[in-house]
Design an enzyme around this catalytic site. Structure first.
Site, mmCIF file in Angstrom:
data_model
loop_
_atom_site.group_PDB
_atom_site.id
_atom_site.type_symbol
_atom_site.label_atom_id
_atom_site.label_comp_id
_atom_site.label_asym_id
_atom_site.label_seq_id
_atom_site.Cartn_x
_atom_site.Cartn_y
_atom_site.Cartn_z
ATOM 1 N N HIS A 154 -15.761 -3.294 -5.935
ATOM 2 C CA HIS A 154 -15.193 -3.537 -4.607
ATOM 3 C C HIS A 154 -16.233 -4.134 -3.652
ATOM 4 O O HIS A 154 -17.206 -3.482 -3.286
ATOM 5 C CB HIS A 154 -14.653 -2.209 -4.056
ATOM 6 C CG HIS A 154 -13.986 -2.322 -2.706
ATOM 7 N ND1 HIS A 154 -12.641 -2.094 -2.502
ATOM 8 C CD2 HIS A 154 -14.488 -2.618 -1.478
ATOM 9 C CE1 HIS A 154 -12.354 -2.247 -1.218
ATOM 10 N NE2 HIS A 154 -13.460 -2.551 -0.569
ATOM 11 N N VAL A 168 -5.391 6.938 -4.064
ATOM 12 C CA VAL A 168 -4.903 5.720 -3.398
ATOM 13 C C VAL A 168 -4.913 5.978 -1.889
ATOM 14 O O VAL A 168 -4.400 7.000 -1.436
ATOM 15 C CB VAL A 168 -3.448 5.382 -3.844
ATOM 16 C CG1 VAL A 168 -2.944 4.136 -3.126
ATOM 17 C CG2 VAL A 168 -3.380 5.191 -5.344
ATOM 18 N N ALA A 169 -5.497 5.037 -1.153
ATOM 19 C CA ALA A 169 -5.543 5.228 0.305
ATOM 20 C C ALA A 169 -4.141 5.165 0.895
ATOM 21 O O ALA A 169 -3.274 4.453 0.388
ATOM 22 C CB ALA A 169 -6.425 4.165 0.935
ATOM 23 N N SER A 217 -6.667 1.510 3.820
ATOM 24 C CA SER A 217 -7.406 0.831 2.748
ATOM 25 C C SER A 217 -7.993 -0.451 3.307
ATOM 26 O O SER A 217 -7.335 -1.173 4.064
ATOM 27 C CB SER A 217 -6.475 0.484 1.590
ATOM 28 O OG SER A 217 -7.109 -0.441 0.720
ATOM 29 N N GLN A 221 0.839 -1.197 0.000
ATOM 30 C CA GLN A 221 0.000 0.000 0.000
ATOM 31 C C GLN A 221 0.878 1.251 0.000
ATOM 32 O O GLN A 221 0.577 2.231 -0.681
ATOM 33 C CB GLN A 221 -0.901 -0.006 1.251
ATOM 34 C CG GLN A 221 -2.015 1.026 1.232
ATOM 35 C CD GLN A 221 -3.124 0.702 0.239
ATOM 36 O OE1 GLN A 221 -3.453 -0.455 0.029
ATOM 37 N NE2 GLN A 221 -3.662 1.721 -0.397
ATOM 38 N N HIS A 269 -8.340 -2.994 1.742
ATOM 39 C CA HIS A 269 -7.559 -4.104 1.194
ATOM 40 C C HIS A 269 -6.465 -4.548 2.165
ATOM 41 O O HIS A 269 -5.987 -5.672 2.089
ATOM 42 C CB HIS A 269 -6.953 -3.714 -0.158
ATOM 43 C CG HIS A 269 -7.981 -3.676 -1.242
ATOM 44 N ND1 HIS A 269 -8.426 -4.804 -1.897
ATOM 45 C CD2 HIS A 269 -8.689 -2.641 -1.767
ATOM 46 C CE1 HIS A 269 -9.341 -4.476 -2.795
ATOM 47 N NE2 HIS A 269 -9.533 -3.154 -2.732
ATOM 48 N N ASP A 308 -11.591 -6.872 -5.209
ATOM 49 C CA ASP A 308 -11.976 -6.125 -6.411
ATOM 50 C C ASP A 308 -12.165 -7.141 -7.534
ATOM 51 O O ASP A 308 -11.286 -7.970 -7.764
ATOM 52 C CB ASP A 308 -10.864 -5.144 -6.812
ATOM 53 C CG ASP A 308 -10.717 -4.007 -5.822
ATOM 54 O OD1 ASP A 308 -11.650 -3.768 -5.034
ATOM 55 O OD2 ASP A 308 -9.660 -3.353 -5.845
ATOM 56 N N GLU A 311 -17.768 2.426 -6.208
ATOM 57 C CA GLU A 311 -16.820 1.435 -6.739
ATOM 58 C C GLU A 311 -17.567 0.127 -6.976
ATOM 59 O O GLU A 311 -17.650 -0.716 -6.080
ATOM 60 C CB GLU A 311 -15.658 1.204 -5.752
ATOM 61 C CG GLU A 311 -14.722 2.386 -5.638
ATOM 62 C CD GLU A 311 -13.402 2.046 -4.921
ATOM 63 O OE1 GLU A 311 -12.576 2.944 -4.812
ATOM 64 O OE2 GLU A 311 -13.223 0.879 -4.492
#
Ligand code: ZN
Length: 294
Positions: free
Chosen positions: A266, A205-206, A211, A176, A213, A220, A263
């Site tokens: 996601h 972008v986090a 995030s 990340q 993720h 995703d 999104e």
């Protein structure tokens, strides 16, 4: 003399009356004024809580106000949201109204919640030292707690001619960070300083730890395409994902709360039971946790 006395007595009586009336007026007035301040100026316990938490949770508390709006314009100012929420709050169902009146301290929540209900967003990073149980899944990695359901979902979809494939799932903090730094570098061309570049980058972008993720609970699907919502795969996921414990995490109509634009690709694992209730009550994750804590 008598008359005077009587007059005096009467006057005395009148004075007493006037005095009594004055005291009464002052008392009643005082109580009314007091009440006015109690009910209008002093925050109620729940208001106090939201005020106290407004620093750490400002986006959410402002955004929750916006939840009452019928249609949402993502670019609308937060300040406007506050007044709109007051006007339209009567249109909410009492259940949702209650859930919106309280702001969960997600930092505390994340320390003790079921692992599948962790809330990670721009304001609430992954708790320090968080260790997700990450396992391999096809070409990617995911949290062990959702692995079987994800497998079943993809399998059942394929039986109906729906081809689901995973573009991105678990991302380590290091990964990340790499993605984020790359975006900061690219934003430096548009920004006047590093802080501005970071701010612009975080919209795309986090930051590391912010995030979903990073939890291993998000996937995703099918190439992260904006037009994915037009596909039969999306349609299938929208109808069926809750049966497997997944929710469409960043819905268009909840973007003022999640602070993430729509999104369609996601999906987030929360567990079957929770996913079902969230869909039934039309709540995004932040709202649902507030609802649970109410
Ligand atoms: Zn994603």
């Amino acid at each position: 003399m008598k008359k005077t006395k009587q007059h005096f007595k009467t006057t005395k009586k009148s004075s007493k009356k006037v005095l009594f009336t004055s005291i009464a007026v002052v008392l009643v007035g005082g109580i009314s004024i007091g009440s006015y301040f109690v009910f209008n100026s002093n925050p109620s316990p729940s208001q106090k809580q939201s005020l106290n938490e407004s620093n750490s949770d400002s986006n959410l508390s402002l955004s929750q106000g916006q939840a009452s709006r019928g249609s949402i314009n993502d670019s609308q100012e937060n300040t406007e949201a506050i007044s709109v929420s007051k006007v339209k709050s009567s249109e909410l169902t009492s259940e949702i109204k209650n859930s919106l009146s309280q702001n969960t301290n997600f930092e505390l929540w994340n320390q003790n919640c079921e692992p599948n209900l962790i809330v990670v967003n721009k304001d609430n990073p992954l708790p320090k030292g968080y260790q997700g149980d990450i396992v391999n899944f096809k070409e990617v990695q995911v949290s062990n707690i959702m692995k079987d359901n994800l497998y079943r979902m993809i399998n059942d979809a394929s039986k109906e001619g729906i081809n689901l494939w995973i573009s991105s799932a678990y991302r380590s903090l290091e990964r990340q960070e790499t993605l984020y730094n790359k975006e900061v570098e690219s934003q430096r061309k548009n920004a006047c300083n590093l802080e501005e570049a970071k701010r612009l980058a975080s919209n795309v972008v986090a930051e590391p730890g912010k995030s979903e993720h990073n939890t291993g609970l998000a996937v995703d699907f099918n190439g992260v395409r904006d037009d994915f919502f037009k596909s039969k795969e999306y349609n299938w996921l929208e109808k069926n994902s809750a049966k497997y414990g997944f929710i469409l995490r960043y819905r268009k109509e909840k973007s003022h709360i999640t602070n993430i634009v729509f999104e369609p690709w996601h999906f987030r694992y929360v567990g079957e039971e929770h996913a079902k209730i969230m869909n039934e009550k039309d709540l995004c994750l932040e709202e649902y946790i507030n609802f649970l804590n109410n």
